[in-house]
Design an enzyme around this catalytic site. Structure first.
Site, PDB file in Angstrom:
ATOM      1  N   LEU A  31       0.814  -1.220   0.000  1.00 28.57           N
ATOM      2  CA  LEU A  31       0.000   0.000   0.000  1.00 28.57           C
ATOM      3  C   LEU A  31       0.844   1.265   0.000  1.00 28.57           C
ATOM      4  CD1 LEU A  31      -2.726  -0.956   2.651  1.00 28.57           C
ATOM      5  CD2 LEU A  31      -3.006  -0.834   0.167  1.00 28.57           C
ATOM      6  N   GLY A  32       1.964   1.235   0.691  1.00 30.88           N
ATOM      7  CA  GLY A  32       2.752   2.461   0.789  1.00 30.88           C
ATOM      8  C   GLY A  32       3.993   2.236   1.627  1.00 30.88           C
ATOM      9  N   TRP A  33       4.731   3.288   1.814  1.00 29.58           N
ATOM     10  CA  TRP A  33       5.924   3.217   2.646  1.00 29.58           C
ATOM     11  C   TRP A  33       6.238   4.605   3.163  1.00 29.58           C
ATOM     12  CZ3 TRP A  33      10.223   6.068   1.048  1.00 29.58           C
ATOM     13  CH2 TRP A  33      10.147   6.561  -0.272  1.00 29.58           C
ATOM     14  N   GLY A  34       7.039   4.661   4.218  1.00 23.17           N
ATOM     15  CA  GLY A  34       7.465   5.927   4.791  1.00 23.17           C
ATOM     16  C   GLY A  34       8.880   5.765   5.292  1.00 23.17           C
ATOM     17  N   SER A  37       8.872   2.677   7.750  1.00 23.06           N
ATOM     18  CA  SER A  37       8.112   1.443   7.562  1.00 23.06           C
ATOM     19  C   SER A  37       7.712   1.188   6.118  1.00 23.06           C
ATOM     20  CB  SER A  37       6.821   1.544   8.381  1.00 23.06           C
ATOM     21  OG  SER A  37       6.041   2.611   7.881  1.00 23.06           O
ATOM     22  N   THR A  38       7.268  -0.061   5.851  1.00 23.44           N
ATOM     23  CA  THR A  38       6.510  -0.344   4.637  1.00 23.44           C
ATOM     24  C   THR A  38       5.123  -0.776   5.095  1.00 23.44           C
ATOM     25  OG1 THR A  38       7.293  -2.643   4.597  1.00 23.44           O
ATOM     26  CG2 THR A  38       8.529  -1.047   3.278  1.00 23.44           C
ATOM     27  N   VAL A  39       4.102  -0.512   4.275  1.00 18.21           N
ATOM     28  CA  VAL A  39       2.717  -0.754   4.688  1.00 18.21           C
ATOM     29  C   VAL A  39       2.030  -1.640   3.659  1.00 18.21           C
ATOM     30  CG1 VAL A  39       0.508   0.323   5.275  1.00 18.21           C
ATOM     31  CG2 VAL A  39       2.642   1.422   5.962  1.00 18.21           C
ATOM     32  N   ASP A 179       3.647  15.960  13.139  1.00 21.55           N
ATOM     33  CA  ASP A 179       4.013  15.743  11.731  1.00 21.55           C
ATOM     34  C   ASP A 179       2.782  15.803  10.825  1.00 21.55           C
ATOM     35  OD1 ASP A 179       5.921  15.516   9.776  1.00 21.55           O
ATOM     36  OD2 ASP A 179       6.118  13.342   9.920  1.00 21.55           O
TER      37      ASP A 179
HETATM   38  P1  ADP Z   1       6.035   6.140   8.383  1.00 26.04           P
HETATM   39  O1  ADP Z   1       5.967   6.233   9.892  1.00 26.04           O
HETATM   40  O2  ADP Z   1       7.090   5.188   7.904  1.00 26.04           O
HETATM   41  O3  ADP Z   1       6.088   7.483   7.717  1.00 26.04           O
HETATM   42  P2  ADP Z   1       3.193   5.967   7.725  1.00 26.04           P
HETATM   43  O4  ADP Z   1       2.339   5.544   8.862  1.00 26.04           O
HETATM   44  O5  ADP Z   1       3.207   7.417   7.382  1.00 26.04           O
HETATM   45  O6  ADP Z   1       4.680   5.405   7.943  1.00 26.04           O
HETATM   46  O7  ADP Z   1       2.779   5.113   6.441  1.00 26.04           O
HETATM   47  C1  ADP Z   1       3.493   5.244   5.218  1.00 26.04           C
HETATM   48  C2  ADP Z   1       2.529   5.256   4.045  1.00 26.04           C
HETATM   49  O8  ADP Z   1       1.816   4.006   4.029  1.00 26.04           O
HETATM   50  C3  ADP Z   1       1.454   6.333   4.125  1.00 26.04           C
HETATM   51  O9  ADP Z   1       1.852   7.564   3.530  1.00 26.04           O
HETATM   52  C4  ADP Z   1       0.309   5.684   3.367  1.00 26.04           C
HETATM   53  O10 ADP Z   1       0.488   5.861   1.969  1.00 26.04           O
HETATM   54  C5  ADP Z   1       0.456   4.196   3.696  1.00 26.04           C
HETATM   55  N1  ADP Z   1      -0.401   3.841   4.854  1.00 26.04           N
HETATM   56  C6  ADP Z   1      -0.123   4.057   6.156  1.00 26.04           C
HETATM   57  N2  ADP Z   1      -1.113   3.644   6.962  1.00 26.04           N
HETATM   58  C7  ADP Z   1      -2.069   3.133   6.156  1.00 26.04           C
HETATM   59  C8  ADP Z   1      -3.378   2.544   6.385  1.00 26.04           C
HETATM   60  N3  ADP Z   1      -3.877   2.414   7.615  1.00 26.04           N
HETATM   61  N4  ADP Z   1      -4.077   2.145   5.301  1.00 26.04           N
HETATM   62  C9  ADP Z   1      -3.572   2.292   4.061  1.00 26.04           C
HETATM   63  N5  ADP Z   1      -2.372   2.837   3.774  1.00 26.04           N
HETATM   64  C10 ADP Z   1      -1.611   3.258   4.806  1.00 26.04           C
HETATM   65 MG    MG Z   2       4.644   9.036   7.429  1.00 24.86          MG
END
Ligand code: ADP
Ligand code: MG
Length: 458
Positions: A31-34, A37-39, A179
């Site tokens: 779904l995504g990453w930051g 983490s990866t999500v 943030d």
């Molecule tokens: P980090 O702490 O690594 O920045 P985030 O919590 O911001 O992680 O999550 C990174 C990305 O993953 C987000 O920008 C979003 O695109 C995706 N994501 C995070 N949480 C969810 C969720 N509950 N459902 C769907 N996508 C999510």
């Molecule tokens: Mg984030």
């Protein structure tokens, strides 16, 4: 980076077991990453439900544990016994709690890389973040006109819901998010479980895309890593009245903004909702983990000068910066350094003074970095060219806002952009601002109708 100490390599089909579940969670899509983490989208057979799995990088184990503690606190504070107007006591959800992501489960897992430990959080599944929503509009708008943001009716809903979420975090949980920015605000999905299932079934609309990358050498072994594109769950088509209703709608008309009634009458209205996510940097208002907070463009002046007594007001500053960006497609403040001349902090303060006006020397001097930025008379040390411009001017001159709309929007942003944090409006105060429209609108259709008459009792 998927090297040892970093992200856990995850593949579609992988199973994660939790002590709290009979069946493991299985991975369906990325779904995504930051940064941390990866999500991943996951499914669990215990209750046949989909959720999002945030797999934290090994080196941020401590941060992940803090995030879980805060998410648990948020979960505990979301529901309370409240007295209704009729004197009954009811167990009810705080209206702002709907706009903060909810933790479902958590556990830790060991990776293949030298037994790294990865903390995993199971979260309510949400849609794309507002940065990617903004990018889609930016692309669409560029070809049409000079207006490049998200339609103002949607920005208005986002502003209201983010402020509701913050009112809950600030006033009920005593937490500062630190943030707030478009990447960390996610779109909610209608009937989310069925919605996800339908999208998986029609995989051509939502493919799980592999990326072919050359294998990397990890520990002397060839290893395939980062094999998937991030694919947020697609946002449903936005209701046409939200797209066209405002003066900056894609039709570019100057019609008056649509009322909440016409909004909910619309057949395709699904109640556009957002949630504040990523509590990875959140902190109790009175016990800071660090003084180095916020993403640059959204950083409040008291954090720039490194005061140590900042609080919930830093989030409100970020809200103003974010809402401006969603509406215009541009950062409100985007500081740059100039080699040999000035640092980002200098430029940032200069830009703030240009838009918000100059401010008292006592406010300038309260922080650890104050003397690097200001001289003893309170003037910027390294920058002397200041071109004052009001928010209204900025909106009309640079973003072609009609003067009336510019002024109205500016009166909404201004109380959140007060340099003195003690004068800045709180989330609760901002929710009363008339730019947000009538207090009870269609987007809260699923909340108890009389929530405003509730008294929150501990
Ligand atoms: P980090 O702490 O690594 O920045 P985030 O919590 O911001 O992680 O999550 C990174 C990305 O993953 C987000 O920008 C979003 O695109 C995706 N994501 C995070 N949480 C969810 C969720 N509950 N459902 C769907 N996508 C999510
Ligand atoms: Mg984030």
């Amino acid at each position: 980076d998927y090297a040892p100490g970093g992200y856990l390599p995850v593949k579609v089909g992988d199973a994660f077991s939790s002590p709290n579940r009979r069946h493991p969670y299985t991975v369906i899509r990325k779904l995504g990453w930051g940064h941390f983490s990866t999500v991943w989208l996951i499914h669990n057979k215990d209750d046949d439900r989909y959720a999002a799995l945030k797999v934290c990088s090994a080196k941020y184990g401590a941060t992940a544990r803090d995030e879980i503690l805060l998410l648990e606190k948020v979960r505990k504070r979301a529901y309370k016994n409240v007295k209704t107007r009729h004197g009954h006591t009811e167990f009810a959800q705080h209206p702002g709690a709907r706009h903060v992501v909810a933790l479902i489960d958590y556990f830790s897992t060991r990776g293949r890389n030298r037994g790294d430990e990865h903390i995993c959080m199971v979260l309510e599944p949400l849609g794309e973040n507002l940065l990617s929503l903004l990018d889609r509009f930016r692309r669409r708008r560029r070809s049409e006109s000079t207006l490049t943001g998200i339609p103002i009716e949607i920005v208005r809903i986002v502003a209201k819901q983010v402020l509701m979420g913050l009112q809950f975090l600030h006033d009920e949980c005593n937490l500062v998010h630190t943030d707030i920015k478009p990447e960390n605000i996610l779109v909610c999905l209608p009937n989310v479980q069925d919605y996800i299932e339908a999208h998986i079934a029609r995989s051509e609309t939502w493919p799980s895309q592999r990326v072919s990358v050359p294998p990397k050498h990890v520990d002397g072994r060839k290893q395939h890593v980062d094999m998937y594109h991030s694919q947020p769950i697609p946002t449903p088509p936005l209701p046409s009245n939200l797209l066209n209703g405002g003066w900056n709608g894609s039709a570019n008309t100057l019609s008056s903004t649509s009322s909440s009634r016409s909004r909910s009458r619309d057949g395709d209205f699904y109640g556009f909702n957002v949630q504040i996510s990523d509590l990875g940097n959140a902190t109790p208002a009175d016990k800071h983990f660090t003084e180095d907070i916020q993403t640059r463009q959204y950083r409040a002046p008291e954090a720039i000068i490194r005061r140590s007594d900042w609080g919930t007001a830093v989030d409100i500053w970020s809200v103003a910066c974010m809402i401006f960006e969603l509406a215009t497609g541009d950062h409100l403040f985007d500081p740059r350094s100039k080699r040999g001349s000035w640092e980002k902090d200098d430029d940032h303060m200069a830009q703030i003074i240009e838009v918000c006006g100059d401010f008292d020397i006592e406010l300038k001097m309260g922080g650890k970095f104050s003397r690097d930025i200001f001289n003893s008379r309170g003037q910027l040390r390294n920058i002397d060219k200041i071109k004052p411009i009001s928010l209204t001017q900025l909106l009309t001159e640079t973003y072609n806002y009609p003067p009336r709309e510019a002024k109205h929007f500016a009166t909404f942003l201004e109380p959140m952009l007060r340099v003195d944090p003690s004068m800045r409006s709180t989330a609760a105060e901002m929710l009363l601002h008339e730019w947000l429209g009538p207090r009870e609108t269609g987007d809260y259709s699923r909340l108890p109708q009389s929530y405003e008459s509730y008294e929150w009792s501990g």
